[in-house]
Design a protein around this motif. Structure first.
Motif, PDB file in Angstrom:
ATOM      1  N   GLU A   1      -1.976  10.933 -13.150  1.00  0.00           N
ATOM      2  CA  GLU A   1      -2.232  11.656 -12.079  1.00  0.00           C
ATOM      3  C   GLU A   1      -3.128  10.732 -11.194  1.00  0.00           C
ATOM      4  O   GLU A   1      -4.033  10.834 -11.007  1.00  0.00           O
ATOM      5  CB  GLU A   1      -3.083  12.933 -12.776  1.00  0.00           C
ATOM      6  CG  GLU A   1      -2.121  14.073 -13.439  1.00  0.00           C
ATOM      7  CD  GLU A   1      -0.563  14.544 -11.622  1.00  0.00           C
ATOM      8  OE1 GLU A   1      -1.230  13.972 -11.056  1.00  0.00           O
ATOM      9  OE2 GLU A   1       0.185  15.146 -12.149  1.00  0.00           O
ATOM     10  N   ILE A   2      -2.789   9.386 -11.865  1.00  0.00           N
ATOM     11  CA  ILE A   2      -3.968   8.657 -11.496  1.00  0.00           C
ATOM     12  C   ILE A   2      -4.106   8.235  -9.766  1.00  0.00           C
ATOM     13  O   ILE A   2      -5.288   8.277  -9.366  1.00  0.00           O
ATOM     14  CB  ILE A   2      -4.211   7.244 -11.952  1.00  0.00           C
ATOM     15  CG1 ILE A   2      -5.360   6.366 -12.292  1.00  0.00           C
ATOM     16  CG2 ILE A   2      -2.824   6.393 -11.755  1.00  0.00           C
ATOM     17  CD1 ILE A   2      -5.101   5.628 -12.915  1.00  0.00           C
ATOM     18  N   LEU A   3      -3.116   8.432  -9.240  1.00  0.00           N
ATOM     19  CA  LEU A   3      -3.284   8.344  -7.588  1.00  0.00           C
ATOM     20  C   LEU A   3      -2.761   9.847  -6.877  1.00  0.00           C
ATOM     21  O   LEU A   3      -1.852   9.613  -6.141  1.00  0.00           O
ATOM     22  CB  LEU A   3      -2.480   7.009  -7.268  1.00  0.00           C
ATOM     23  CG  LEU A   3      -2.546   5.781  -8.042  1.00  0.00           C
ATOM     24  CD1 LEU A   3      -1.797   4.947  -7.047  1.00  0.00           C
ATOM     25  CD2 LEU A   3      -4.059   5.669  -7.570  1.00  0.00           C
ATOM     26  N   ALA A   4      -3.278  10.846  -7.537  1.00  0.00           N
ATOM     27  CA  ALA A   4      -2.165  11.585  -7.104  1.00  0.00           C
ATOM     28  C   ALA A   4      -3.416  12.822  -5.965  1.00  0.00           C
ATOM     29  O   ALA A   4      -2.524  13.801  -4.999  1.00  0.00           O
ATOM     30  CB  ALA A   4      -2.509  12.648  -8.040  1.00  0.00           C
ATOM     31  N   ASP A   5      -4.674  11.750  -6.581  1.00  0.00           N
ATOM     32  CA  ASP A   5      -5.017  12.426  -4.886  1.00  0.00           C
ATOM     33  C   ASP A   5      -4.770  11.191  -3.530  1.00  0.00           C
ATOM     34  O   ASP A   5      -5.869  11.804  -2.290  1.00  0.00           O
ATOM     35  CB  ASP A   5      -7.045  11.479  -4.803  1.00  0.00           C
ATOM     36  CG  ASP A   5      -7.922  10.840  -5.362  1.00  0.00           C
ATOM     37  OD1 ASP A   5      -5.839  10.356  -5.954  1.00  0.00           O
ATOM     38  OD2 ASP A   5      -8.243  10.781  -5.787  1.00  0.00           O
ATOM     39  N   PHE A   6      -4.017  11.073  -3.686  1.00  0.00           N
ATOM     40  CA  PHE A   6      -3.791   9.866  -2.617  1.00  0.00           C
ATOM     41  C   PHE A   6      -2.333   9.846  -2.424  1.00  0.00           C
ATOM     42  O   PHE A   6      -1.388   9.608  -1.332  1.00  0.00           O
ATOM     43  CB  PHE A   6      -3.276   8.563  -2.680  1.00  0.00           C
ATOM     44  CG  PHE A   6      -5.063   8.028  -3.138  1.00  0.00           C
ATOM     45  CD1 PHE A   6      -5.919   8.015  -1.962  1.00  0.00           C
ATOM     46  CD2 PHE A   6      -5.368   7.325  -4.093  1.00  0.00           C
ATOM     47  CE1 PHE A   6      -7.388   7.474  -2.082  1.00  0.00           C
ATOM     48  CE2 PHE A   6      -6.934   6.863  -3.928  1.00  0.00           C
ATOM     49  CZ  PHE A   6      -7.453   7.103  -2.934  1.00  0.00           C
ATOM     50  N   GLY A   7      -2.067  11.458  -3.095  1.00  0.00           N
ATOM     51  CA  GLY A   7      -0.256  11.585  -2.566  1.00  0.00           C
ATOM     52  C   GLY A   7       1.178  11.233  -3.369  1.00  0.00           C
ATOM     53  O   GLY A   7       1.901  11.448  -2.759  1.00  0.00           O
ATOM     54  N   LEU A   8       0.626  10.867  -4.294  1.00  0.00           N
ATOM     55  CA  LEU A   8       1.127  10.653  -5.146  1.00  0.00           C
ATOM     56  C   LEU A   8       1.358  11.435  -6.962  1.00  0.00           C
ATOM     57  O   LEU A   8       0.585  11.306  -7.809  1.00  0.00           O
ATOM     58  CB  LEU A   8       1.579   9.559  -6.057  1.00  0.00           C
ATOM     59  CG  LEU A   8       2.269   8.423  -6.721  1.00  0.00           C
ATOM     60  CD1 LEU A   8       3.646   8.667  -6.065  1.00  0.00           C
ATOM     61  CD2 LEU A   8       2.186   7.435  -6.375  1.00  0.00           C
ATOM     62  N   PRO A   9       1.698  12.436  -7.108  1.00  0.00           N
ATOM     63  CA  PRO A   9       1.239  13.132  -7.986  1.00  0.00           C
ATOM     64  C   PRO A   9       2.154  12.374  -9.868  1.00  0.00           C
ATOM     65  O   PRO A   9       2.786  11.963  -8.953  1.00  0.00           O
ATOM     66  CB  PRO A   9       2.362  14.078  -7.986  1.00  0.00           C
ATOM     67  CG  PRO A   9       3.520  14.348  -6.785  1.00  0.00           C
ATOM     68  CD  PRO A   9       2.702  12.887  -6.009  1.00  0.00           C
ATOM     69  N   GLY A  10       1.889  13.409 -10.650  1.00  0.00           N
ATOM     70  CA  GLY A  10       2.676  12.523 -11.401  1.00  0.00           C
ATOM     71  C   GLY A  10       4.267  12.409 -12.069  1.00  0.00           C
ATOM     72  O   GLY A  10       4.585  11.865 -12.441  1.00  0.00           O
ATOM     73  N   ALA A  11       4.762  13.279 -11.327  1.00  0.00           N
ATOM     74  CA  ALA A  11       6.108  13.290 -12.043  1.00  0.00           C
ATOM     75  C   ALA A  11       6.397  12.273 -11.163  1.00  0.00           C
ATOM     76  O   ALA A  11       7.721  11.783 -11.536  1.00  0.00           O
ATOM     77  CB  ALA A  11       6.675  14.687 -11.043  1.00  0.00           C
ATOM     78  N   GLU A  12       5.611  12.405 -10.120  1.00  0.00           N
ATOM     79  CA  GLU A  12       6.761  11.203  -8.727  1.00  0.00           C
ATOM     80  C   GLU A  12       6.821   9.652  -9.417  1.00  0.00           C
ATOM     81  O   GLU A  12       6.996   9.051  -9.403  1.00  0.00           O
ATOM     82  CB  GLU A  12       6.543  10.873  -7.305  1.00  0.00           C
ATOM     83  CG  GLU A  12       7.406  11.902  -6.161  1.00  0.00           C
ATOM     84  CD  GLU A  12       6.532  12.183  -5.321  1.00  0.00           C
ATOM     85  OE1 GLU A  12       6.364  10.527  -4.015  1.00  0.00           O
ATOM     86  OE2 GLU A  12       6.170  13.149  -5.141  1.00  0.00           O
ATOM     87  N   LEU A  13       5.253   9.472  -9.957  1.00  0.00           N
ATOM     88  CA  LEU A  13       4.368   8.340 -10.513  1.00  0.00           C
ATOM     89  C   LEU A  13       5.565   7.790 -11.939  1.00  0.00           C
ATOM     90  O   LEU A  13       5.756   6.892 -11.701  1.00  0.00           O
ATOM     91  CB  LEU A  13       3.089   8.205 -10.722  1.00  0.00           C
ATOM     92  CG  LEU A  13       2.736   6.753 -10.938  1.00  0.00           C
ATOM     93  CD1 LEU A  13       2.587   5.635 -10.445  1.00  0.00           C
ATOM     94  CD2 LEU A  13       1.179   6.946 -11.580  1.00  0.00           C
ATOM     95  N   GLN A  14       5.995   9.085 -12.428  1.00  0.00           N
ATOM     96  CA  GLN A  14       6.626   8.536 -13.680  1.00  0.00           C
ATOM     97  C   GLN A  14       8.500   8.763 -13.437  1.00  0.00           C
ATOM     98  O   GLN A  14       8.787   7.753 -13.811  1.00  0.00           O
ATOM     99  CB  GLN A  14       7.084  10.587 -14.279  1.00  0.00           C
ATOM    100  CG  GLN A  14       7.587  10.797 -15.779  1.00  0.00           C
ATOM    101  CD  GLN A  14       7.638   9.234 -16.856  1.00  0.00           C
ATOM    102  OE1 GLN A  14       6.008   9.951 -17.381  1.00  0.00           O
ATOM    103  NE2 GLN A  14       8.460   8.381 -17.597  1.00  0.00           N
ATOM    104  N   VAL A  15       8.488   8.889 -12.235  1.00  0.00           N
ATOM    105  CA  VAL A  15      10.106   8.829 -12.061  1.00  0.00           C
ATOM    106  C   VAL A  15      10.223   6.825 -10.993  1.00  0.00           C
ATOM    107  O   VAL A  15      10.964   6.503 -11.573  1.00  0.00           O
ATOM    108  CB  VAL A  15      10.283   9.569 -10.400  1.00  0.00           C
ATOM    109  CG1 VAL A  15      11.736   8.788  -9.602  1.00  0.00           C
ATOM    110  CG2 VAL A  15      10.992  11.031 -11.027  1.00  0.00           C
TER     111      VAL A  15
END
Length: 160
Positions: free
Chosen positions: A113-127
């Motif tokens: 979730e390191i960049l979730a506040d910039f619109g990149l949720p953890g699930a997307e980053l995992q992908v």
């Protein structure tokens, strides 16, 4: 560990201030030592967010986000800790044991979730991390595009 060999790749500081993104190259020492990357990023004066994107030897990437309470970290491949000091340093700071020598699975460690506040949720980053057929610079460009600083990041990569 590869600490004695020359490490290739790049280290980029990303700053969001007053609604605008700015990317700048960090010293190459940031690729070899996590402390160097954290120190360089912490020295950047900004009222907005500051984080670093490090691509190491076309093998893995690290996202570093310093804060007063300590750095948030994401290592794209925990197995990199077997061969690279900076990856081992990330796992050490995260208090995570490195994988076994014979474990060839690829998995991230750290804060998805390191960049979730910039619109990149953890699930997307995992992908994105799971795109193992892509090089780290390609994965980081996907991250940059998703967060909104893709053009600035791509321009800097063209110069590096």
């Amino acid at each position: 560990m590869a600490g004695q060999e020359a490490i290739t790749g790049f280290a980029v500081a990303v700053v969001r201030e007053d609604g605008r993104w700015r990317c700048s190259q960090l010293d190459t020492g940031a690729l070899a030592e996590l402390d160097a990357a954290i120190t360089e990023l912490a020295k950047m004066r900004s009222t907005g967010a500051v984080f670093g994107l490090l691509a190491v030897d076309d093998e893995f990437f690290v996202i570093v986000r310093p804060s007063p309470r300590g750095a948030s970290l994401l290592l794209s491949d925990a197995a990199a800790a077997l061969d690279y000091d900076i990856a081992a340093d990330v796992l050490d700071l995260l208090r995570v044991d490195p994988p076994e020598e014979d474990d060839d699975a690829i998995w991230p460690e750290g804060d998805l979730e390191i960049l979730a506040d910039f619109g990149l949720p953890g699930a997307e980053l995992q992908v994105i991390v799971g795109e193992v057929d892509r090089y780290p610079d390609e994965q980081l460009l996907m991250i940059a595009q998703r967060c909104g600083f893709g053009d600035e990041f791509a321009k800097l990569l063209d110069e590096v």
